[in-house]
Write an enzyme that holds these catalytic residues in place. Sequence first.
Site, short mmCIF file in Angstrom:
data_model
loop_
_atom_site.label_atom_id
_atom_site.label_comp_id
_atom_site.label_asym_id
_atom_site.label_seq_id
_atom_site.Cartn_x
_atom_site.Cartn_y
_atom_site.Cartn_z
N SER A 153 62.22 95.29 2.18
CA SER A 153 63.64 95.64 2.12
C SER A 153 64.59 94.50 2.49
O SER A 153 65.79 94.60 2.23
CB SER A 153 63.94 96.83 3.02
OG SER A 153 63.59 98.01 2.37
N LYS A 160 66.76 93.32 -0.18
CA LYS A 160 67.90 94.10 -0.66
C LYS A 160 69.23 93.37 -0.43
O LYS A 160 70.13 93.41 -1.27
CB LYS A 160 67.93 95.47 0.02
CG LYS A 160 66.81 96.38 -0.44
CD LYS A 160 66.68 97.61 0.45
CE LYS A 160 65.55 98.51 -0.02
NZ LYS A 160 65.24 99.55 0.95
N TYR A 184 68.83 100.56 8.54
CA TYR A 184 68.54 101.96 8.22
C TYR A 184 69.33 102.91 9.11
O TYR A 184 70.49 102.66 9.41
CB TYR A 184 67.03 102.26 8.34
CG TYR A 184 66.14 101.22 7.72
CD1 TYR A 184 66.29 100.87 6.38
CD2 TYR A 184 65.15 100.59 8.45
CE1 TYR A 184 65.45 99.93 5.79
CE2 TYR A 184 64.32 99.66 7.88
CZ TYR A 184 64.48 99.33 6.56
OH TYR A 184 63.67 98.40 6.00
N VAL A 237 59.82 96.77 5.74
CA VAL A 237 58.59 97.38 6.26
C VAL A 237 57.41 96.40 6.31
O VAL A 237 56.37 96.72 6.87
CB VAL A 237 58.18 98.66 5.49
CG1 VAL A 237 59.18 99.76 5.69
CG2 VAL A 237 57.97 98.35 4.02
N1 GLN Z 1 59.17 98.34 -1.04
C1 GLN Z 1 59.51 99.21 0.04
C2 GLN Z 1 59.93 100.57 -0.46
O1 GLN Z 1 60.66 100.67 -1.39
C3 GLN Z 1 60.60 98.61 0.84
C4 GLN Z 1 61.05 99.51 1.95
C5 GLN Z 1 61.45 98.81 3.17
O2 GLN Z 1 61.13 97.66 3.43
N2 GLN Z 1 62.13 99.53 4.02
O3 GLN Z 1 59.51 101.57 0.07
#
Ligand code: GLN
Length: 623
Positions: free
Chosen positions: A85, A88, A260, A278
């Site tokens: 993430s 993003k 988050y 994650v």
């Molecule tokens: N690729 C992961 C997902 O879409 C990324 C999520 C994350 O890092 N929070 O679930």
Amino acid sequence: MDARTFSQINGKPIVQSTGYATQPPLQRFLLQCHQDYVTDSSGAVADYIPELKKANPAHFGISLATIDGHVYDIGDSAVPFTIQSVSKAFVFALALELVGEKRVEAAIGVEPSGEAFNSIRLTSDNRPFNPMVNAGAIACSGLIHQVDGESAFDRIQEKLSQFAGRELGVDEDVHRSERLTGDRNRAIAWLLRNYAVVQDVDAVLDTYFRQCAMLVTARDLAIMAATLANRGINPVTGVRVISPYVVAKTLSVMTSSGMYDYAGEWVYRVGIPAKSGVGGGIVAALPSQLGLGTFSPCLDTHGNSVRGLKVCETLSARFDLHMLNRSADVRTCIIADYDISGISSRRSRQPHEQQILEDHRQDIRVIELIGALNFAAIDYVTRRLSSEPPAAPLLILDFRRVPDMTQAGARLLGENLAVLGKTGVTSILAGFEDQSPISAVIRASAGDETRLRRFVLLDDAIEWAEDQIIYRHGGFIQSKETSHLTDQMLLAELTAEQIQALAELSTPRHYDTGQRILGAGEPANSIFFLQSGMVSVKLASGVRLASLGPGMVFGEMAMIETERSADVWADTAVRCLELPLDAFSDYRNLNPQIGLQIMRNLSALLARRLILANAKVDLLSAY
Ligand code: GLN
């Protein structure tokens, strides 16, 4: 004293190894953080993507990149892991750059969702809450896919690599693993398609999964963050990766939603825009200060790296880094504010010119600025300009110590110079390089009708302003004149016959524009009396020590020293008389009284130069 001696003198081992004590304090602090938190094995590695289960929970890396491009690396800072993430934030920046804010904002909101990253809920108008949750990130990848189609991922890879300053690869196993199991994200993508936010679900999801599976290290994350902190320029490679405008938007959503459903706590406790993933990574970017990257795969219930969180909290608390805990005294941005009494340019002037400048010294006001100037600092400058009448008709603003200025500051200043222009003030900007974008903004805001001049060197700006004063008050600029030896300051008080005798000992010389007349280091064995044209005395670095016109002498230090101490260049076509020093000595020996008078005149010349130099030193030390 080296580290070992220090520990022996104290009788107990305060330092761990030789060299530790000499490490920069920030390195030692980060090392301490690493030691303190490496023992914390709480949390768990992400397992909903099967391949992520293989992560080594012991891994722990910390990197901190500074705005000047230095990177501190601690622990497993070179171990690759998937960005997840954290991507993003950077893909959002790319989407903004690629399709513009209107399209991005039409598709994705910027409100914190208060829910987990993989929440399937949309806003009441059926958009993802923000680009930091999965729904918003998939929509971002979708926007890029709309522009680039099949090569959407290539574009993302290229951009993120620029942020990191190196070619980033993909963990194909993690990519495959998420593609095979990512049904929740698939559900989100179909929902988005239902609301026409995303079209080609499979292709967009593949782009998104791939971007999440890109391999980075803590060091990469630190540099990526530092690029954001440095207004979009990678401080290690020097490459402009993204515009400052996009940086501000990206840091905003990182602040409100980057962590988050822990985002509120995060701003409250840490106060540094950040994004976690994650895979165990966290990036944190503190504008104009630093970029931090941490890697430790064990996550808390929100999906944030446990150790990474602790490092960020401790760093922020220890060094007072909360972004809202700022203060600045705008008054320090003016380092000097003066008229030209006693502070002339390095151009030597004829006595009548000097008189004009002396009489009108208050007509030139010089303001020297220092530091990065923002809107508040410039507002202060504009108030200083208008609150202290009478306004000098020539205003010089020196920016050579100003490394940066915000657009808002530059516009405010331009508008102020326009107002001053209407009251008859000519503004002169010094210290900007030819292509300076900031001076272009000032100029544009001042408008075409405002008289603005720009010089690289403050001294040239002052000289130009002095010329204006001399012209305005009936003086003439000396370079067009010719002078006779009788006008020579060095020969003041000598009779016409004595001067004639010296002229006979001299040889007429001519030089073309741009020709070097004397070179530093050459034997100093003659003196030059300038009859017409202009010369400049310069150091090898190009710094001008003096500009001289007719009636002035150069090379006169030969009377004291054996080597030329600076270069002398012909700024225009030059005519002068060269007096060889040995002939001059013979003449002095025969006429000791005249020799004495000339040395007295030389002392007076040197004293005037010293007074000017002292005034300049004094001026700056007084502030
Ligand atoms: N690729 C992961 C997902 O879409 C990324 C999520 C994350 O890092 N929070 O679930």
